[in-house]
Scaffold this motif. Structure first.
Motif, PDB file in Angstrom:
ATOM      1  N   LEU A  25       1.882  -8.769  -3.591  1.00 59.96           N
ATOM      2  CA  LEU A  25       2.204  -8.007  -1.969  1.00 59.96           C
ATOM      3  C   LEU A  25       3.575  -7.351  -2.472  1.00 59.96           C
ATOM      4  CD1 LEU A  25       2.473 -10.156   0.827  1.00 59.96           C
ATOM      5  CD2 LEU A  25       1.139  -8.614   0.437  1.00 59.96           C
ATOM      6  N   GLY A  26       4.252  -7.183  -3.484  1.00 60.11           N
ATOM      7  CA  GLY A  26       5.409  -7.028  -4.373  1.00 60.11           C
ATOM      8  C   GLY A  26       4.826  -5.350  -5.002  1.00 60.11           C
ATOM      9  N   ILE A  27       4.067  -5.689  -5.655  1.00 63.62           N
ATOM     10  CA  ILE A  27       3.302  -4.098  -6.308  1.00 63.62           C
ATOM     11  C   ILE A  27       3.028  -3.576  -5.064  1.00 63.62           C
ATOM     12  CG2 ILE A  27       1.693  -3.678  -8.259  1.00 63.62           C
ATOM     13  CD1 ILE A  27       1.922  -6.460  -9.569  1.00 63.62           C
ATOM     14  N   GLY A  28       1.621  -4.154  -4.170  1.00 58.86           N
ATOM     15  CA  GLY A  28       1.070  -3.111  -3.347  1.00 58.86           C
ATOM     16  C   GLY A  28       2.739  -2.263  -2.690  1.00 58.86           C
ATOM     17  N   MET A  29       3.785  -2.796  -2.521  1.00 61.26           N
ATOM     18  CA  MET A  29       4.621  -2.582  -1.500  1.00 61.26           C
ATOM     19  C   MET A  29       5.460  -1.728  -2.317  1.00 61.26           C
ATOM     20  SD  MET A  29       4.995  -2.976   1.584  1.00 61.26           S
ATOM     21  CE  MET A  29       6.441  -2.876   2.651  1.00 61.26           C
ATOM     22  N   VAL A  30       5.518  -1.581  -3.516  1.00 60.61           N
ATOM     23  CA  VAL A  30       5.781  -0.415  -4.737  1.00 60.61           C
ATOM     24  C   VAL A  30       5.041   0.417  -4.791  1.00 60.61           C
ATOM     25  CG1 VAL A  30       6.681   0.059  -7.175  1.00 60.61           C
ATOM     26  CG2 VAL A  30       7.817  -1.899  -5.990  1.00 60.61           C
ATOM     27  N   SER A  31       3.864   0.516  -5.134  1.00 60.82           N
ATOM     28  CA  SER A  31       3.141   1.644  -5.172  1.00 60.82           C
ATOM     29  C   SER A  31       2.567   1.871  -3.482  1.00 60.82           C
ATOM     30  CB  SER A  31       1.473   0.916  -5.259  1.00 60.82           C
ATOM     31  OG  SER A  31       1.334   0.019  -6.963  1.00 60.82           O
ATOM     32  N   PHE A  33       4.721   2.693  -1.561  1.00 62.50           N
ATOM     33  CA  PHE A  33       6.168   3.734  -0.384  1.00 62.50           C
ATOM     34  C   PHE A  33       6.039   4.358  -2.436  1.00 62.50           C
ATOM     35  CE2 PHE A  33       7.751   0.061   1.705  1.00 62.50           C
ATOM     36  CZ  PHE A  33       7.354   0.741   2.762  1.00 62.50           C
ATOM     37  N   GLY A  34       6.034   4.659  -3.508  1.00 65.97           N
ATOM     38  CA  GLY A  34       5.893   5.741  -4.579  1.00 65.97           C
ATOM     39  C   GLY A  34       4.554   6.499  -4.201  1.00 65.97           C
ATOM     40  N   LEU A  35       3.339   6.044  -4.082  1.00 73.95           N
ATOM     41  CA  LEU A  35       2.308   7.176  -3.450  1.00 73.95           C
ATOM     42  C   LEU A  35       2.785   7.853  -2.206  1.00 73.95           C
ATOM     43  CD1 LEU A  35      -0.332   7.636  -4.934  1.00 73.95           C
ATOM     44  CD2 LEU A  35      -1.602   6.316  -2.831  1.00 73.95           C
ATOM     45  N   GLN A  36       3.750   7.312  -1.095  1.00 67.21           N
ATOM     46  CA  GLN A  36       3.172   8.059   0.429  1.00 67.21           C
ATOM     47  C   GLN A  36       4.918   9.344  -0.323  1.00 67.21           C
ATOM     48  OE1 GLN A  36       2.022   7.601   3.180  1.00 67.21           O
ATOM     49  NE2 GLN A  36       3.255   8.938   3.982  1.00 67.21           N
ATOM     50  N   LEU A  37       6.153   8.850  -1.043  1.00 73.20           N
ATOM     51  CA  LEU A  37       6.645   9.576  -2.131  1.00 73.20           C
ATOM     52  C   LEU A  37       6.340  11.120  -2.349  1.00 73.20           C
ATOM     53  CD1 LEU A  37       9.808   9.902  -1.870  1.00 73.20           C
ATOM     54  CD2 LEU A  37      10.016   8.648  -3.848  1.00 73.20           C
ATOM     55  N   MET A  38       5.050  10.052  -3.429  1.00 74.68           N
ATOM     56  CA  MET A  38       3.864  11.551  -3.640  1.00 74.68           C
ATOM     57  C   MET A  38       3.432  12.902  -2.786  1.00 74.68           C
ATOM     58  SD  MET A  38       2.091  11.572  -6.857  1.00 74.68           S
ATOM     59  CE  MET A  38       0.785  11.542  -5.370  1.00 74.68           C
ATOM     60  N   VAL A  39       3.245  12.170  -2.052  1.00 76.72           N
ATOM     61  CA  VAL A  39       1.505  12.475  -1.586  1.00 76.72           C
ATOM     62  C   VAL A  39       3.139  13.531  -0.649  1.00 76.72           C
ATOM     63  CG1 VAL A  39      -0.123  12.185   0.546  1.00 76.72           C
ATOM     64  CG2 VAL A  39      -0.194  11.183  -1.374  1.00 76.72           C
ATOM     65  N   ASP A  40       4.309  13.511   0.242  1.00 72.26           N
ATOM     66  CA  ASP A  40       5.278  13.675   0.948  1.00 72.26           C
ATOM     67  C   ASP A  40       5.239  14.794  -0.109  1.00 72.26           C
ATOM     68  OD1 ASP A  40       4.783  11.985   2.955  1.00 72.26           O
ATOM     69  OD2 ASP A  40       6.451  11.009   2.620  1.00 72.26           O
ATOM     70  N   MET A  73      -8.288  17.040  -1.694  1.00 71.27           N
ATOM     71  CA  MET A  73      -7.616  16.957  -2.821  1.00 71.27           C
ATOM     72  C   MET A  73      -6.621  15.451  -2.644  1.00 71.27           C
ATOM     73  SD  MET A  73      -7.761  20.403  -4.778  1.00 71.27           S
ATOM     74  CE  MET A  73      -6.790  21.659  -4.153  1.00 71.27           C
ATOM     75  N   LEU A  74      -5.738  15.948  -2.107  1.00 75.32           N
ATOM     76  CA  LEU A  74      -5.142  14.713  -2.190  1.00 75.32           C
ATOM     77  C   LEU A  74      -5.719  13.219  -0.703  1.00 75.32           C
ATOM     78  CD1 LEU A  74      -1.565  16.597   0.152  1.00 75.32           C
ATOM     79  CD2 LEU A  74      -1.833  15.792  -1.944  1.00 75.32           C
ATOM     80  N   ALA A  75      -6.703  13.454  -0.727  1.00 77.76           N
ATOM     81  CA  ALA A  75      -7.566  12.097  -0.007  1.00 77.76           C
ATOM     82  C   ALA A  75      -7.477  11.521  -1.453  1.00 77.76           C
ATOM     83  CB  ALA A  75      -8.533  12.428   0.353  1.00 77.76           C
ATOM     84  N   ALA A  76      -8.403  12.419  -2.233  1.00 78.42           N
ATOM     85  CA  ALA A  76      -9.012  11.928  -3.505  1.00 78.42           C
ATOM     86  C   ALA A  76      -7.625  11.550  -4.554  1.00 78.42           C
ATOM     87  CB  ALA A  76     -10.239  13.117  -4.132  1.00 78.42           C
ATOM     88  N   VAL A  77      -7.113  11.861  -4.685  1.00 79.26           N
ATOM     89  CA  VAL A  77      -5.655  10.848  -5.714  1.00 79.26           C
ATOM     90  C   VAL A  77      -5.743  10.118  -4.980  1.00 79.26           C
ATOM     91  CG1 VAL A  77      -3.395  11.345  -6.373  1.00 79.26           C
ATOM     92  CG2 VAL A  77      -5.046  13.119  -6.560  1.00 79.26           C
ATOM     93  N   ILE A  78      -5.128  10.100  -3.803  1.00 77.28           N
ATOM     94  CA  ILE A  78      -4.866   8.412  -2.549  1.00 77.28           C
ATOM     95  C   ILE A  78      -6.235   7.370  -2.995  1.00 77.28           C
ATOM     96  CG2 ILE A  78      -4.607   7.086  -0.429  1.00 77.28           C
ATOM     97  CD1 ILE A  78      -3.292  10.244   0.120  1.00 77.28           C
ATOM     98  N   THR A  79      -6.466   7.758  -2.885  1.00 76.79           N
ATOM     99  CA  THR A  79      -8.452   7.450  -3.146  1.00 76.79           C
ATOM    100  C   THR A  79      -8.340   6.100  -4.340  1.00 76.79           C
ATOM    101  OG1 THR A  79      -9.348   7.994  -1.262  1.00 76.79           O
ATOM    102  CG2 THR A  79     -10.811   6.381  -2.913  1.00 76.79           C
ATOM    103  N   ALA A  81      -5.803   6.013  -6.751  1.00 78.58           N
ATOM    104  CA  ALA A  81      -5.107   5.097  -7.026  1.00 78.58           C
ATOM    105  C   ALA A  81      -5.521   3.976  -5.877  1.00 78.58           C
ATOM    106  CB  ALA A  81      -4.034   5.625  -5.916  1.00 78.58           C
ATOM    107  N   VAL A  82      -5.814   4.415  -4.508  1.00 77.74           N
ATOM    108  CA  VAL A  82      -6.251   3.044  -4.587  1.00 77.74           C
ATOM    109  C   VAL A  82      -6.994   1.670  -4.746  1.00 77.74           C
ATOM    110  CG1 VAL A  82      -6.792   1.759  -1.687  1.00 77.74           C
ATOM    111  CG2 VAL A  82      -5.394   3.344  -2.182  1.00 77.74           C
ATOM    112  N   VAL A  83      -8.003   2.414  -5.132  1.00 80.51           N
ATOM    113  CA  VAL A  83      -8.952   2.132  -6.280  1.00 80.51           C
ATOM    114  C   VAL A  83      -8.747   1.237  -7.046  1.00 80.51           C
ATOM    115  CG1 VAL A  83     -11.052   2.197  -7.182  1.00 80.51           C
ATOM    116  CG2 VAL A  83     -10.498   2.651  -4.770  1.00 80.51           C
ATOM    117  N   SER A  84      -7.466   1.830  -8.015  1.00 82.76           N
ATOM    118  CA  SER A  84      -7.640   1.469  -8.972  1.00 82.76           C
ATOM    119  C   SER A  84      -6.450   0.317  -8.955  1.00 82.76           C
ATOM    120  CB  SER A  84      -6.679   2.275 -10.295  1.00 82.76           C
ATOM    121  OG  SER A  84      -6.014   1.767 -11.018  1.00 82.76           O
ATOM    122  N   GLY A  85      -5.344  -0.040  -7.910  1.00 82.54           N
ATOM    123  CA  GLY A  85      -4.672  -0.574  -8.085  1.00 82.54           C
ATOM    124  C   GLY A  85      -5.480  -1.744  -7.197  1.00 82.54           C
ATOM    125  N   MET A  86      -6.135  -1.664  -6.562  1.00 83.60           N
ATOM    126  CA  MET A  86      -7.568  -2.933  -6.174  1.00 83.60           C
ATOM    127  C   MET A  86      -8.109  -3.298  -7.119  1.00 83.60           C
ATOM    128  SD  MET A  86      -9.355  -0.920  -2.310  1.00 83.60           S
ATOM    129  CE  MET A  86     -10.161  -2.865  -2.919  1.00 83.60           C
TER     130      MET A  86
END
Length: 101
Positions: A25-31, A33-40, A73-79, A81-86
């Motif tokens: 949960l901790g790694i998920g939350m940090v990832s 919020f970090g990913l959300q900040l980058m995309v924004d 392109m942004l959706a591909a980057v997010i996808t 990152a999510v798959v890598s995190g999983m």
């Protein structure tokens, strides 16, 4: 006597499980919020870059669906990152077609 068995069970089974869940949960939350900040920030940069263009150029870019391409392109980057995190959380490796990572 029963307390010793219960404590033994909790220390060998439940404690590592709770530790793993809290770590995930901790790694998920940090990832997240970090990913959300980058995309924004990327969306803000792209939006500000397009806002300085003349209206004719913006109209042509709209007809060419450049906004859709940027979102894809942004959706591909997010996808990715999510798959890598999983994969890191579960310890397995997921294949996405011919994507190499």
């Amino acid at each position: 006597m029963h307390f010793a068995a219960l404590f033994s069970f909790l220390s060998t089974i439940a404690a590592p499980l709770v530790k793993q869940v809290l770590k995930a949960l901790g790694i998920g939350m940090v990832s997240y919020f970090g990913l959300q900040l980058m995309v924004d920030q990327v969306k803000g940069y792209v939006t500000s870059s397009f806002s300085g263009l003349p209206s004719d150029v913006v109209a042509i870019l709209g007809l060419a669906k450049v906004d859709v391409a940027v979102n894809i392109m942004l959706a591909a980057v997010i996808t990715r990152a999510v798959v890598s995190g999983m994969d890191k959380a579960t310890g397995s490796i997921t294949k996405l077609g011919s994507v190499k990572g």
